[in-house]
Write an enzyme that holds these catalytic residues in place. Structure first.
Site, short mmCIF file in Angstrom:
data_model
loop_
_atom_site.label_atom_id
_atom_site.label_comp_id
_atom_site.label_asym_id
_atom_site.label_seq_id
_atom_site.Cartn_x
_atom_site.Cartn_y
_atom_site.Cartn_z
N ARG A 59 0.83 -1.22 0.00
CA ARG A 59 0.00 0.00 0.00
C ARG A 59 0.86 1.27 0.00
O ARG A 59 0.43 2.32 -0.45
CB ARG A 59 -0.95 -0.01 1.20
CG ARG A 59 -2.09 0.95 1.00
CD ARG A 59 -3.04 1.17 2.18
NE ARG A 59 -3.26 0.07 3.05
CZ ARG A 59 -2.75 -0.04 4.30
NH1 ARG A 59 -1.95 0.90 4.77
NH2 ARG A 59 -3.05 -1.08 5.03
N LYS A 210 -5.67 12.50 -17.92
CA LYS A 210 -5.70 13.30 -19.13
C LYS A 210 -4.30 13.32 -19.79
O LYS A 210 -3.92 12.36 -20.41
CB LYS A 210 -6.20 14.71 -18.80
CG LYS A 210 -7.48 14.71 -17.93
CD LYS A 210 -8.70 14.19 -18.64
CE LYS A 210 -9.90 13.93 -17.75
NZ LYS A 210 -10.35 15.00 -16.88
C1 LIG Z 1 -11.21 14.90 -15.74
C2 LIG Z 1 -10.93 15.98 -14.78
C3 LIG Z 1 -10.81 15.70 -13.42
C4 LIG Z 1 -11.07 14.34 -12.84
O1 LIG Z 1 -10.20 13.35 -13.26
P1 LIG Z 1 -10.64 11.81 -13.23
O2 LIG Z 1 -9.37 11.08 -13.39
O3 LIG Z 1 -11.60 11.63 -14.37
O4 LIG Z 1 -11.30 11.55 -11.91
C5 LIG Z 1 -10.48 16.75 -12.57
N1 LIG Z 1 -10.30 17.99 -13.03
C6 LIG Z 1 -10.42 18.29 -14.33
C7 LIG Z 1 -10.20 19.69 -14.77
C8 LIG Z 1 -10.75 17.31 -15.25
O5 LIG Z 1 -10.90 17.62 -16.54
#
Ligand SMILES: *Cc1c(COP(=O)(O)O)cnc(C)c1O
Length: 398
Positions: A59, A210
């Site tokens: 962990r 992203k």
């Molecule tokens: C997609 C996104 C998130 C969340 O990310 P996840 O990995 O989908 O939980 C947070 N902030 C912004 C600006 C995003 O575009």
């Protein structure tokens, strides 16, 4: 290990690659573990005394996760450390819970990613932490909003969907003078386009899902902290049992190595598409930080090292059905959530219903697009055919 004096594109290649972790292999291998075996009881006790130093239990991570976390820290000059989370939303939650306690007030930007708003409503509110929303363009005026119990200010710049660029230095200056913690969702810019810790932000958050991962195949989040809040951030994440799998960490580290070149390609193509869209008669406005119609454009020019591949635009009139005709027939743009991957995406967005502190007004329906790594000429041709469908008299694509 990388060197703070080098350019970020150089640092990103060597960051987090310690010989002890890689054993000389270029990429830190996938170390899968729950149990770590010790030679003696004395060794086990020693590891228990220093659980953040060396292998202890799965962990707490293995060199695969440590390497990625260290690389993200190295990209933020002045940072003390990075914690990894199984999603961007988990990272946002972990960062907020590391600085807030019952009775505190949080100031939250009105253009924030909607799930962040849901976290404040569903989790913080029942724990007695209140959230007050503020105008993304408030700048130094944030000083007038501070209450006795304001503990933290959350920023996201540019804002989700509507892309307002915030005056981060002005807000940071007010917060520092009053001992208030600042947290930034820096997913759009990444440390390459906006090194947040160097700019005075206390905790900077990435949805690594992203641009860090970059290939639409892993969910992950990170929080990188300056020295003041690092121990609390780590303690909170560990107490929540937050960890990420080594295979996911390995994929994210692999994505990270090409971040600089991918971002440059996303930037150039997105600007080409945005400049083309800007002069089309069906388009009312482009909301792209590098273009003059975007609220806060001059602040972006002053503060950022560039732009990435995500922006929105407003159609000139038309209804939801016309927008759906435009999007449904696109051949190169997928329809789906998330962004930052190599493939282009188009999403219908309706920000007016989400806000609470400000009103959002637009001339028509809105679309957000993620510009991937396709040739922009092909993307433009696809969008051109789409805009013609808005008039409702175009033939269905074959
Ligand atoms: C997609 C996104 C998130 C969340 O990310 P996840 O990995 O989908 O939980 C947070 N902030 C912004 C600006 C995003 O575009």
């Amino acid at each position: 290990m990388s060197d703070d004096k080098q350019q970020p594109a150089t640092r990103i290649v060597s960051a987090g690659r310690r010989k002890a972790w890689t054993q000389g292999i270029v990429n830190t291998p996938v170390w899968r573990a729950s149990t770590i075996l010790f030679d003696t009881v004395a060794d086990l006790r020693q590891a228990t005394r220093t659980p953040n130093d060396g292998l202890y239990y799965g962990r707490r991570g293995t060199p695969t996760q440590w390497s990625l976390a260290e690389a993200l820290t190295e990209l933020e000059p002045g940072a003390a450390g990075t914690m990894l989370y199984p999603s961007g939303v988990a990272a946002i939650a972990g960062a907020l819970l590391s600085v807030l306690k019952p009775g505190d007030e949080l100031l939250m930007v009105d253009s924030v990613y909607e799930p962040t708003r849901a976290f404040c409503r569903n989790i913080l509110a029942p724990y007695g932490i209140t959230t007050r929303y503020y105008d993304p363009l408030v700048g130094a005026g944030i000083a007038d909003l501070l209450a006795e119990n304001t503990r933290a200010i959350f920023l996201e710049s540019p804002g989700s969907l509507t892309m307002e660029v915030q005056d981060i230095p002005a807000i940071v200056a007010v917060a520092k003078a009053r001992g208030i913690v600042t947290l930034l969702d820096n997913t759009w810019a990444t440390p390459l386009l906006f090194p947040a810790i160097e700019k005075g932000i206390d905790l900077t958050i990435l949805a690594c899902t992203k641009y860090i991962v970059g290939h639409s195949d892993v969910m992950m989040g990170s929080v990188t902290s300056g020295p003041e809040h690092w121990e609390a951030l780590r303690r909170t994440a560990q107490s929540h049992g937050q960890c990420v799998g080594p295979d996911d960490a390995w994929l994210a580290a692999r994505g990270l190595r090409t971040l600089a070149v991918r971002l440059r390609a996303h930037e150039q193509s997105a600007l080409a598409v945005a400049r083309w869209l800007e002069v089309q008669p069906e388009v009312a406005r482009i909301l792209h930080p590098a273009m003059p119609d975007c609220p806060g454009h001059t602040i972006w020019e002053r503060d950022f090292n560039g732009s990435s591949g995500l922006f929105s635009f407003v159609l000139k009139g038309g209804d939801d059905a016309a927008r759906a005709r435009f999007i449904d027939g696109l051949e190169l743009f997928g329809i789906g959530f998330s962004w930052g991957g190599y493939e282009s995406l188009a999403l219908p967005i309706d920000p007016a219903t989400i806000r609470s502190a400000t009103q959002w007004k637009a001339e028509g329906p809105m679309v957000r697009i993620n510009i991937g790594l396709e040739d922009p000429a092909d993307l433009i041709a696809d969008l051109d055919a789409g805009l013609k469908r808005l008039h409702g008299n175009a033939a269905e694509p074959a």
